[in-house]
Design an enzyme around this catalytic site. Structure first.
Site, mmCIF file in Angstrom:
data_model
loop_
_atom_site.group_PDB
_atom_site.id
_atom_site.type_symbol
_atom_site.label_atom_id
_atom_site.label_comp_id
_atom_site.label_asym_id
_atom_site.label_seq_id
_atom_site.Cartn_x
_atom_site.Cartn_y
_atom_site.Cartn_z
ATOM 1 C CE1 TYR A 71 -0.171 -18.183 0.307
ATOM 2 C CE2 TYR A 71 -1.369 -16.646 -1.103
ATOM 3 C CZ TYR A 71 -0.769 -17.880 -0.901
ATOM 4 O OH TYR A 71 -0.775 -18.822 -1.922
ATOM 5 N N GLY A 72 2.063 -12.567 1.896
ATOM 6 C CA GLY A 72 2.594 -11.600 0.947
ATOM 7 C C GLY A 72 3.408 -12.317 -0.114
ATOM 8 N NE ARG B 201 -3.657 -8.840 10.493
ATOM 9 C CZ ARG B 201 -3.039 -7.779 10.998
ATOM 10 N NH1 ARG B 201 -3.511 -7.202 12.089
ATOM 11 N NH2 ARG B 201 -1.966 -7.289 10.418
ATOM 12 C CG HIS C 293 15.274 -10.046 8.052
ATOM 13 N ND1 HIS C 293 16.651 -10.072 7.999
ATOM 14 C CD2 HIS C 293 14.933 -8.758 8.347
ATOM 15 C CE1 HIS C 293 17.115 -8.849 8.229
ATOM 16 N NE2 HIS C 293 16.098 -8.040 8.458
ATOM 17 C CD GLU D 288 22.786 4.651 -20.783
ATOM 18 O OE1 GLU D 288 23.965 4.347 -20.501
ATOM 19 O OE2 GLU D 288 22.473 5.357 -21.756
#
Length: 338
Positions: free
Chosen positions: A25-26, A48, A116, A239
């Site tokens: 749950y990031g 966890r 991924h 910049e």
């Protein structure tokens, strides 16, 4: 031309009867889980608790899941109950999580999903042949995935199918993409190989490795020539955001139309002297290291050893003069969020 799917090509009913487990749950896990739930799908979260969590933010992830109305459970429990299991933890953790907590419960007809392709492509995870394996990879961070969904829009996604055990893997994947809002923008068909190798190459040679080294080299060159570090910081780092934003919004030529003619002429005549034949040769070498699996093996070995080289490099980077100057100058910029 790439095959692109949109809302009309995706039927959320293909995944609606299924229970989805979001493992981790990031930032990405939170965005996807909330969107799936708001799309009317059955979602559970595996995260966890603080005392068992890995990483400085993992305990906070558990608390956030509760705050968001989920009841976080163990990966083992989620893997037993779910029909679709998507692993959204960091790459180097996924193989152990899969082996210890998912594989024993991955029964025929279930689906294993990723955002991924690293662990599947390089065979750190080898699922049984009787399960579907697919990837839905949003091309943006989880916070953006969530924000765009709430605004009625979406972040473009990639879709790939590694195994089609049920004959319905692509339909389920596209339904998942619709559930997180990706098909509102478009879902591009790819492969685990293509997504993984291009992702690593972009990170290493352009987005992270290339850009950060270019910034530091420019900063160091100006300071060594006697210019003030503060001025060097503004010209070589601060910049950069302006230029990247222009490219992001309107492409390279669009950026060139919106800077001065002096800047554009310097860009076109001097840029190729920096990214030159030797640079391009090194890029090809790095790509070969990615394609052969050499980088992946090196990174996983570094984690097994406790990250000694990684930690040394991180510490050295934190002490670079550009970081010290930058911290002082950014404190002057009231518009920046902490």
């Amino acid at each position: 031309m790439a095959k692109i799917y949109y809302d009309k090509d995706c039927n959320i009913s293909d995944i609606k009867p299924k229970t989805i487990a979001v493992v981790g749950y990031g930032i990405q896990g939170r965005g996807q889980a909330l969107n799936l739930r708001d799309s009317g799908l059955k979602v559970m979260v595996a995260q966890r608790p603080p005392q068992k969590a890995a990483g400085p933010s993992a305990g906070g992830n558990y608390a956030q899941a509760i705050k968001d109305g989920f009841h976080p459970m163990s990966v083992e429990e989620a893997a037993q109950k779910a029909d679709v299991i998507i692993i959204l933890t960091q790459d180097h953790l996924q193989a152990d999580i899969y082996r210890n907590s998912i594989a024993p419960y991955l029964t025929r007809g279930k689906a294993l999903a990723f955002s991924h392709g690293f662990n599947i492509h390089f065979k750190f995870i080898v699922p049984p042949r009787n399960v579907d394996v697919f990837m839905i990879a949003p091309k943006g961070p989880g916070a953006l995935v969530r924000r765009q969904y709430e605004e009625g829009k979406g972040v473009p996604c990639l879709v790939a199918v590694h195994q089609n055990a049920t004959g319905k893997a692509l339909k389920i994947a596209l339904a998942y993409a619709k559930g997180i809002g990706g098909s509102r923008a478009g879902v591009i068909r790819t492969t685990f190989k293509e997504e993984t190798e291009t992702d690593l190459f972009g990170e290493q040679t352009v987005l992270c490795g290339g850009a950060s080294e270019l910034v530091k080299a420019g900063f160091e060159t100006l300071v060594a020539a006697g210019y003030q570090p503060e001025i060097a910081y503004f010209e070589c780092l601060h910049e950069l955001k302006l230029i990247v934003d222009l490219i992001y919004e309107d492409g390279i030529q669009g950026m060139r139309r919106r800077v001065s003619d002096t800047a554009e002429y310097g860009d076109m005549t001097r840029g190729p002297r920096i990214v030159n034949v030797r640079t391009r040769a090194e890029m090809r070498k790095i790509l070969k290291e990615i394609q052969s699996g050499r980088f992946a093996k090196e990174w996983m070995a570094e984690n097994r050893k406790g990250r000694p080289h990684f930690n040394r490099m991180r510490k050295a980077g934190e002490s670079h003069p550009v970081e010290k100057v930058g911290a002082r100058l950014r404190a002057m910029m009231s518009w920046m969020k902490k």
